[in-house]
Design a protein around this motif. Structure first.
Motif, PDB file in Angstrom:
ATOM      1  N   ASP A  71      39.521  44.498  16.672  1.00  0.00           N
ATOM      2  CA  ASP A  71      40.866  44.948  16.989  1.00  0.00           C
ATOM      3  C   ASP A  71      40.824  45.662  18.346  1.00  0.00           C
ATOM      4  O   ASP A  71      41.757  46.172  18.759  1.00  0.00           O
ATOM      5  CB  ASP A  71      41.203  46.275  15.912  1.00  0.00           C
ATOM      6  CG  ASP A  71      41.194  45.415  14.600  1.00  0.00           C
ATOM      7  OD1 ASP A  71      41.931  44.432  14.520  1.00  0.00           O
ATOM      8  OD2 ASP A  71      40.820  45.871  13.653  1.00  0.00           O
ATOM      9  N   THR A 109      40.631  51.589  21.458  1.00  0.00           N
ATOM     10  CA  THR A 109      41.140  51.023  20.049  1.00  0.00           C
ATOM     11  C   THR A 109      41.975  51.988  19.591  1.00  0.00           C
ATOM     12  O   THR A 109      41.876  53.115  20.033  1.00  0.00           O
ATOM     13  CB  THR A 109      39.931  50.524  18.989  1.00  0.00           C
ATOM     14  OG1 THR A 109      40.322  49.737  17.972  1.00  0.00           O
ATOM     15  CG2 THR A 109      39.160  51.973  18.514  1.00  0.00           C
ATOM     16  N   HIS A 110      42.765  51.555  18.223  1.00  0.00           N
ATOM     17  CA  HIS A 110      43.527  52.472  17.754  1.00  0.00           C
ATOM     18  C   HIS A 110      42.547  53.233  16.639  1.00  0.00           C
ATOM     19  O   HIS A 110      41.645  52.930  16.106  1.00  0.00           O
ATOM     20  CB  HIS A 110      44.302  51.735  16.820  1.00  0.00           C
ATOM     21  CG  HIS A 110      45.703  52.315  16.592  1.00  0.00           C
ATOM     22  ND1 HIS A 110      45.650  53.265  15.418  1.00  0.00           N
ATOM     23  CD2 HIS A 110      46.883  52.304  17.058  1.00  0.00           C
ATOM     24  CE1 HIS A 110      46.796  54.045  15.309  1.00  0.00           C
ATOM     25  NE2 HIS A 110      47.604  53.436  16.309  1.00  0.00           N
ATOM     26  N   ASP A 113      42.023  52.034  13.260  1.00  0.00           N
ATOM     27  CA  ASP A 113      41.264  50.730  13.196  1.00  0.00           C
ATOM     28  C   ASP A 113      39.678  51.160  13.138  1.00  0.00           C
ATOM     29  O   ASP A 113      39.017  50.547  12.343  1.00  0.00           O
ATOM     30  CB  ASP A 113      41.476  49.941  14.316  1.00  0.00           C
ATOM     31  CG  ASP A 113      42.793  49.283  14.413  1.00  0.00           C
ATOM     32  OD1 ASP A 113      43.602  49.330  13.316  1.00  0.00           O
ATOM     33  OD2 ASP A 113      43.253  48.823  15.435  1.00  0.00           O
ATOM     34  N   ASP A 116      39.118  52.923   9.624  1.00  0.00           N
ATOM     35  CA  ASP A 116      39.331  51.782   8.728  1.00  0.00           C
ATOM     36  C   ASP A 116      37.941  50.910   8.484  1.00  0.00           C
ATOM     37  O   ASP A 116      37.373  50.772   7.349  1.00  0.00           O
ATOM     38  CB  ASP A 116      40.358  50.729   8.847  1.00  0.00           C
ATOM     39  CG  ASP A 116      41.716  51.293   8.383  1.00  0.00           C
ATOM     40  OD1 ASP A 116      41.845  52.477   7.885  1.00  0.00           O
ATOM     41  OD2 ASP A 116      42.767  50.737   8.878  1.00  0.00           O
ATOM     42  N   ARG A 223      44.983  47.200  20.786  1.00  0.00           N
ATOM     43  CA  ARG A 223      45.302  46.033  19.963  1.00  0.00           C
ATOM     44  C   ARG A 223      45.881  44.723  20.513  1.00  0.00           C
ATOM     45  O   ARG A 223      47.009  44.422  20.425  1.00  0.00           O
ATOM     46  CB  ARG A 223      46.517  46.664  18.876  1.00  0.00           C
ATOM     47  CG  ARG A 223      46.203  47.534  17.929  1.00  0.00           C
ATOM     48  CD  ARG A 223      46.599  47.591  16.445  1.00  0.00           C
ATOM     49  NE  ARG A 223      46.281  48.455  15.393  1.00  0.00           N
ATOM     50  CZ  ARG A 223      46.871  49.104  14.855  1.00  0.00           C
ATOM     51  NH1 ARG A 223      48.332  49.266  14.833  1.00  0.00           N
ATOM     52  NH2 ARG A 223      46.193  49.948  13.841  1.00  0.00           N
TER      53      ARG A 223
END
Ligand SMILES: Cc1cc2nc3c(=O)[nH]c(=O)nc-3n(C[C@H](O)[C@H](O)[C@H](O)COP(=O)(O)OP(=O)(O)OC[C@H]3O[C@@H](n4cnc5c(N)ncnc54)[C@H](O)[C@@H]3O)c2cc1C
Length: 410
Positions: A71, A109-110, A113, A116, A223
């Protein structure tokens, strides 16, 4: 009916990036842990995060690197731009030479993400149990047991408690007891938006630092380039209650005379929430009895090195290795963990503050900064090797914090 009392081998308080990474690292080392998080669900705020090679090395060791990279965006370079004149000041190239030097790329990145990926790793492991809606309100114990009590009365006893509960750590109140974190005097506004809204800014895919007297603005895509992340920071007027510092009018004032590119970016950042930045000076210990600290609970720093979460990931890997290496002696494990992590994180805390002074420089100091940085090559990694090139088997890479020139907080 009495509130439940549970006994767990390793208790992790806080299910942010640091706590979840620690649970996964412990599981990979063959150790069981239980994570308690105060929120109703595990989650991160909707913003971006930069991850340097030292963090990717840990994520690789945890077995989640591919999930994170899937991601993430790999920016070709970080560029420092003059927010007043619009000229480039210096560039850090993240190309092949960077990857060869540090073994991993630089990614953005987020946050969710990243969390997760770590959570999925934990959920796939039967050595990790996760519990939400458990708000720890007190920690006690000086002997071989630490006890954490939650707002609902649930109590946990453990032989090893890890406080990964962030900058407002309740666990730190027990282990260090040094009161509230310090106000830095800087305020941040940030936001992630659809890239369509910023097409005029998109295109390069770089991490861009716009710097000027008392301000900076960070921009990077997320993303696969679908989102755009921005963080605007300024040195606030320190009038009245610190929790009221840096209202939106002051943000406008501080950025209003900057280059059009910066003003355009700023228009797209929400004004409804701001971060009044805090940190702490380094301390000489994090541990009391069977409780220790990790991540922002241990060494909160301003974000100007983009290393707070990277350091939390490093902590997680080292702590798990220390606990696995001293299976019958938690005291020795915590002592080894502190010995290794205190010097490095203290150096990062101090350099994070200094980085703020460097990017916010004015007048002759800014001219000297620009002249100095103009002389370096884009692939000169001398300034960042101590950070990104850190390897556990070479702990001497870390500068001794006792020799680091005294606290910058003084
Ligand atoms: C504007 C900004 C930009 C940043 N950018 C970067 C970057 O690019 N790269 C980088 O590496 N770092 C960055 N950072 C720093 C990074 O966000 C933090 O260092 C990192 O999130 C710390 O993780 P943590 O798990 O230690 O703490 P936290 O993320 O604060 O997590 C703590 C967790 O504990 C829970 N908790 C708190 N109290 C309790 C309690 N009493 N009981 C139970 N649970 C509790 C919280 O709900 C939370 O889930 C940035 C920070 C800011 C402010």
């Amino acid at each position: 009916m009495a509130a439940p009392r549970k006994r767990v081998p390793h208790l992790i308080v806080g299910g942010g990036i640091g706590g979840i990474a620690t649970a996964l690292a412990l599981a990979n080392a063959g150790l069981d842990s239980h994570v308690i998080e105060r929120a109703e669900e595990f989650g991160e705020i909707g913003a971006g995060i930069q991850l340097a090679p030292n963090a990717l090395r840990v994520l690789d060791g945890l077995g989640v690197l591919d999930a994170v990279l899937a991601d993430a965006v790999r920016p070709p370079k970080a560029v420092m731009m003059d927010a007043v004149g619009g000229e480039p000041i210096t560039t850090l190239d993240f190309g092949p030479e960077f990857r060869e030097t540090f073994g991993y790329p630089y990614v953005v990145t987020h946050r969710s993400d990243l969390l997760d990926a770590l959570l999925t790793g934990c959920r796939n492991h039967d050595r990790v149990t996760l519990e939400t809606s458990r708000h720890v309100t007190s920690v006690r114990g000086d002997g071989e047991t630490a006890v954490a009590t939650c707002a609902d009365g649930t109590t946990y006893e453990t032989g090893a408690l890890i406080g990964a509960d962030g900058i407002w750590s309740v666990v730190r109140g027990h282990t260090v007891g040094d009161g509230e974190p310090d106000y830095v005097g800087h305020v941040a506004y940030r936001g992630t938006i659809d890239i369509e809204a910023v097409s005029a800014h998109a295109g390069t895919g770089n991490v861009t630092w716009w710097v000027g007297p008392g301000i900076h603005l960070i921009q990077y895509p997320l993303r696969g380039g679908a989102l755009f992340n921005q963080v605007a920071v300024f040195e606030a007027e320190r009038n009245g209650d610190p929790d009221g510092w840096g209202p939106p009018e002051e943000l406008e004032r501080c950025f209003g005379d900057k280059t059009a590119h910066v003003r355009d970016g700023l228009r797209l950042i929400g004004r409804d929430r701001r971060w009044i930045l805090r940190d702490r000076p380094p301390v000489e210990r994090w541990t009391r009895g069977r409780a220790t600290l990790l991540g922002d609970a241990a060494h909160p720093m301003v974000q100007y090195l983009a290393q707070g979460a990277c350091m939390a990931l490093e902590d997680a890997a080292v702590l798990a290795e220390c606990l696995a290496g001293h299976p019958a002696d938690v005291d020795a494990a915590f002592a080894a963990y502190e010995r290794e992590r205190l010097p490095r994180t203290a150096t990062a805390q101090r350099w994070a503050r200094r980085m703020g002074e460097i990017v916010h420089a004015d007048g002759i100091t800014a001219l000297l900064r620009d002249a100095l940085l103009a002389r370096r090559e884009d692939t000169d990694y001398g300034y960042v090797t101590w950070l990104y090139g850190y390897r556990r088997e070479h702990p001497d890479n870390a500068t001794s914090w006792m020799d680091a020139g005294g606290p910058v907080h003084a």
